[in-house]
Write an enzyme that holds these catalytic residues in place. Structure first.
Site, PDB file in Angstrom:
ATOM      1  N   ASP A  28      -1.025  -8.176  -0.554  1.00 20.59           N
ATOM      2  CA  ASP A  28      -1.360  -7.661  -1.876  1.00 20.59           C
ATOM      3  C   ASP A  28      -1.791  -6.193  -1.852  1.00 20.59           C
ATOM      4  O   ASP A  28      -2.195  -5.653  -0.819  1.00 20.59           O
ATOM      5  CB  ASP A  28      -2.501  -8.489  -2.481  1.00 20.59           C
ATOM      6  CG  ASP A  28      -2.068  -9.879  -2.909  1.00 20.59           C
ATOM      7  OD1 ASP A  28      -0.930 -10.268  -2.584  1.00 20.59           O
ATOM      8  OD2 ASP A  28      -2.869 -10.578  -3.561  1.00 20.59           O
ATOM      9  N   ASP A  29      -1.709  -5.578  -3.032  1.00 19.55           N
ATOM     10  CA  ASP A  29      -2.416  -4.340  -3.390  1.00 19.55           C
ATOM     11  C   ASP A  29      -1.752  -3.033  -3.002  1.00 19.55           C
ATOM     12  O   ASP A  29      -2.342  -1.985  -3.235  1.00 19.55           O
ATOM     13  CB  ASP A  29      -3.847  -4.331  -2.839  1.00 19.55           C
ATOM     14  CG  ASP A  29      -4.748  -5.290  -3.575  1.00 19.55           C
ATOM     15  OD1 ASP A  29      -4.244  -5.981  -4.470  1.00 19.55           O
ATOM     16  OD2 ASP A  29      -5.932  -5.363  -3.256  1.00 19.55           O
ATOM     17  N   HIS A  37       1.920  -7.651  -9.011  1.00 20.74           N
ATOM     18  CA  HIS A  37       0.463  -7.789  -8.880  1.00 20.74           C
ATOM     19  C   HIS A  37      -0.236  -7.040 -10.007  1.00 20.74           C
ATOM     20  O   HIS A  37      -1.336  -6.522  -9.825  1.00 20.74           O
ATOM     21  CB  HIS A  37       0.013  -7.273  -7.514  1.00 20.74           C
ATOM     22  CG  HIS A  37      -1.329  -7.781  -7.068  1.00 20.74           C
ATOM     23  ND1 HIS A  37      -1.765  -9.068  -7.269  1.00 20.74           N
ATOM     24  CD2 HIS A  37      -2.347  -7.157  -6.401  1.00 20.74           C
ATOM     25  CE1 HIS A  37      -2.978  -9.221  -6.761  1.00 20.74           C
ATOM     26  NE2 HIS A  37      -3.358  -8.069  -6.237  1.00 20.74           N
ATOM     27  N   HIS A  59      -4.255  -3.792 -11.690  1.00 21.43           N
ATOM     28  CA  HIS A  59      -5.121  -4.694 -10.916  1.00 21.43           C
ATOM     29  C   HIS A  59      -6.366  -5.124 -11.687  1.00 21.43           C
ATOM     30  O   HIS A  59      -7.434  -5.353 -11.113  1.00 21.43           O
ATOM     31  CB  HIS A  59      -5.534  -4.054  -9.590  1.00 21.43           C
ATOM     32  CG  HIS A  59      -5.899  -5.066  -8.543  1.00 21.43           C
ATOM     33  ND1 HIS A  59      -7.169  -5.577  -8.420  1.00 21.43           N
ATOM     34  CD2 HIS A  59      -5.166  -5.677  -7.583  1.00 21.43           C
ATOM     35  CE1 HIS A  59      -7.193  -6.450  -7.417  1.00 21.43           C
ATOM     36  NE2 HIS A  59      -5.989  -6.522  -6.907  1.00 21.43           N
ATOM     37  N   HIS A  71      -4.037  -8.238   2.665  1.00 21.39           N
ATOM     38  CA  HIS A  71      -4.107  -7.060   1.814  1.00 21.39           C
ATOM     39  C   HIS A  71      -3.681  -5.827   2.608  1.00 21.39           C
ATOM     40  O   HIS A  71      -3.851  -5.771   3.822  1.00 21.39           O
ATOM     41  CB  HIS A  71      -5.534  -6.833   1.293  1.00 21.39           C
ATOM     42  CG  HIS A  71      -6.040  -7.947   0.435  1.00 21.39           C
ATOM     43  ND1 HIS A  71      -6.663  -9.055   0.949  1.00 21.39           N
ATOM     44  CD2 HIS A  71      -5.993  -8.130  -0.911  1.00 21.39           C
ATOM     45  CE1 HIS A  71      -6.993  -9.879  -0.031  1.00 21.39           C
ATOM     46  NE2 HIS A  71      -6.599  -9.344  -1.176  1.00 21.39           N
TER      47      HIS A  71
END
Length: 461
Positions: free
Chosen positions: A262-263, A313, A317, A407
């Site tokens: 993620d991210d 995603h 965020h 992440h």
């Protein structure tokens, strides 16, 4: 569909001291500014790389000061037209990558030259790749100071390019190219539309922008239009009993485990992740944040070129529990739109920030063709655990069909990734992207049932 199996995390995995073995004494202290927490801002890059710098502040980032000093000295010998703000060099497995950041204009006049930016970018790449460091990847940013509503200065990335060594060498060996031609051939170069206002030579350059340039306005500037779209969609939602696509737990599939990351994208961490995955011949799923994809389009295209899944995603965020349903639609639509523009493929999976959703969000996601996907194993790599502790959390009790959450946080995540791959293989499991692990096992269940199952999982991001 079975809900996520809850397995206790081993105590020793949670109590490892928060240390990371680095090649220099200053490395550990320098890791924090590049942490997962630093990626949470919806407007600017990781804080320590984007904040303004004092005139007397050193340009070395501190990731690997010895290598950074060599890079800085090479850049100073060019020399560059624009002011060097920061250089960073990080490495994993003997494959260092670098970031070069320069400032254009100032917070008052904000005027600068586009041709100078391009010439500096080409010159910086030439100097970096000529070093004996054998840099595998170099990111170049040009940032423009801006003042926010409170009068605080921050840096807007108005130009960025991601360069991979092998492609750069192929292009430069093929013959002479202008800086613009070279940069256009390297990646999806980001030219922020702010150039139209402050580049003194924009009028002469506008007609010759490279086809591969990403010059679209930030979707944050089109938010009202996205919200309007969202309101029309929300009015037509069938209700919480409607069937939606979700992955809330494991899907036994004959030995595969999904690794999801993620991210990102992140200008230092993403290239290192990709290098590891190439070396290990592994494909994973990258859940990207839309406004980060806007800033670093070259990295999104590099992920896609390597054959990895790219998931949604959200755009900034933000947790869905803090948003209206129209805002949730805008977040999802914006992220999918950016990924599709850069790669030609619309994302199939959604990873809600924090695993947070409600029945309306699930319906909106389903309307946009997204399968909402959670995880069974949280690596916890953004909580500053050691790489060994991250591996233990990611693989404890792992079984076929499970989904690992990682992440693109800092070097601890980089150090843990190859160890996780090795641990899975040692247990007869194959790391794979989410589409291979769960694609055939996706089920449609009532939105209200998915929300109830999520509440029982007790997941943390």
């Amino acid at each position: 569909m079975s809900p996520c199996r809850q397995r206790p995390q081993p105590i020793f995995a949670l109590l490892f001291p928060i240390l990371l073995a680095c090649t220099t004494a200053t490395c550990q202290a320098a890791l924090e500014p590049l942490s997962h927490l630093g990626l949470r801002s919806s407007l600017i890059p990781p804080y320590d790389l984007s904040r303004p710098f004092a005139e007397d502040e050193p340009a070395l980032k501190g990731m690997n000061p010895q290598l950074e000093k060599q890079l800085l000295e090479a850049l100073q010998q060019v020399p560059l037209t624009e002011r060097i703000l920061k250089v960073a060099v990080a490495e994993e497995g003997g494959a260092p990558v670098a970031l070069i950041k320069v400032q254009v204009g100032d917070a008052q006049s904000r005027l600068f030259s586009l041709s100078s930016v391009e010439q500096d970018a080409a010159a910086a790449l030439a100097a970096a790749f000529a070093l004996p460091l054998q840099l595998r990847h170099v990111d170049f940013w040009a940032v423009l100071p801006e003042l926010d509503h409170a009068g605080t200065e921050w840096h807007r990335t108005v130009f960025s390019v991601a360069a991979e060594r092998r492609l750069y060498q192929q292009l430069t060996a093929a013959g002479q190219r202008t800086p613009r031609e070279l940069l256009a051939s390297l990646s999806a170069v980001r030219y922020d539309p702010v150039f139209t206002h402050y580049a003194v030579d924009w009028a002469s350059a506008e007609g010759s922008m490279p086809r591969t340039a990403y010059t679209a306005p930030r979707l944050a500037e089109e938010w009202d239009g996205l919200l309007k779209e969202g309101r029309s969609v929300v009015q037509d939602l069938p209700g919480p009993s409607s069937l939606v696509r979700t992955i809330l737990g494991d899907v036994p599939n004959g030995g595969k485990v999904a690794i999801t990351v993620d991210d990102g994208p992140h200008p230092l961490i993403t290239p290192l992740f990709l290098d590891i995955l190439r070396r290990e011949h592994v494909k994973v799923t990258f859940f990207v944040v839309g406004d980060k994809a806007e800033e670093y389009p070259g990295l999104i295209r590099e992920i896609a070129r390597d054959g990895h899944d790219i998931g949604n995603h959200t755009y900034s965020h933000r947790r869905f529990s803090k948003l209206s349903t129209e805002e949730a639609y805008a977040e999802l639509r914006a992220c999918s739109k950016i990924v599709a523009t850069l790669t030609g493929t619309v994302p199939s999976f959604l990873r809600p920030p924090g695993g947070d959703f409600n029945a309306d969000v699930l319906q909106v996601a389903d309307r946009l063709g997204l399968t909402t996907a959670l995880w069974t194993h949280n690596a916890g790599d953004w909580t500053r655990l050691t790489p060994e502790a991250v591996v233990n959390r990611a693989t404890y009790g792992i079984r076929s069909g499970d989904v690992i959450l990682m992440h693109q946080g800092d070097m601890r995540s980089v150090a843990a990734l190859p160890l996780i791959i090795q641990r899975l293989r040692s247990r007869g499991l194959t790391p794979a992207p989410l589409s291979e692990v769960c694609g055939a096992g996706v089920q449609r269940i009532p939105a209200r049932l998915a929300v109830a199952q999520r509440a029982r999982l007790n997941l943390t991001e």
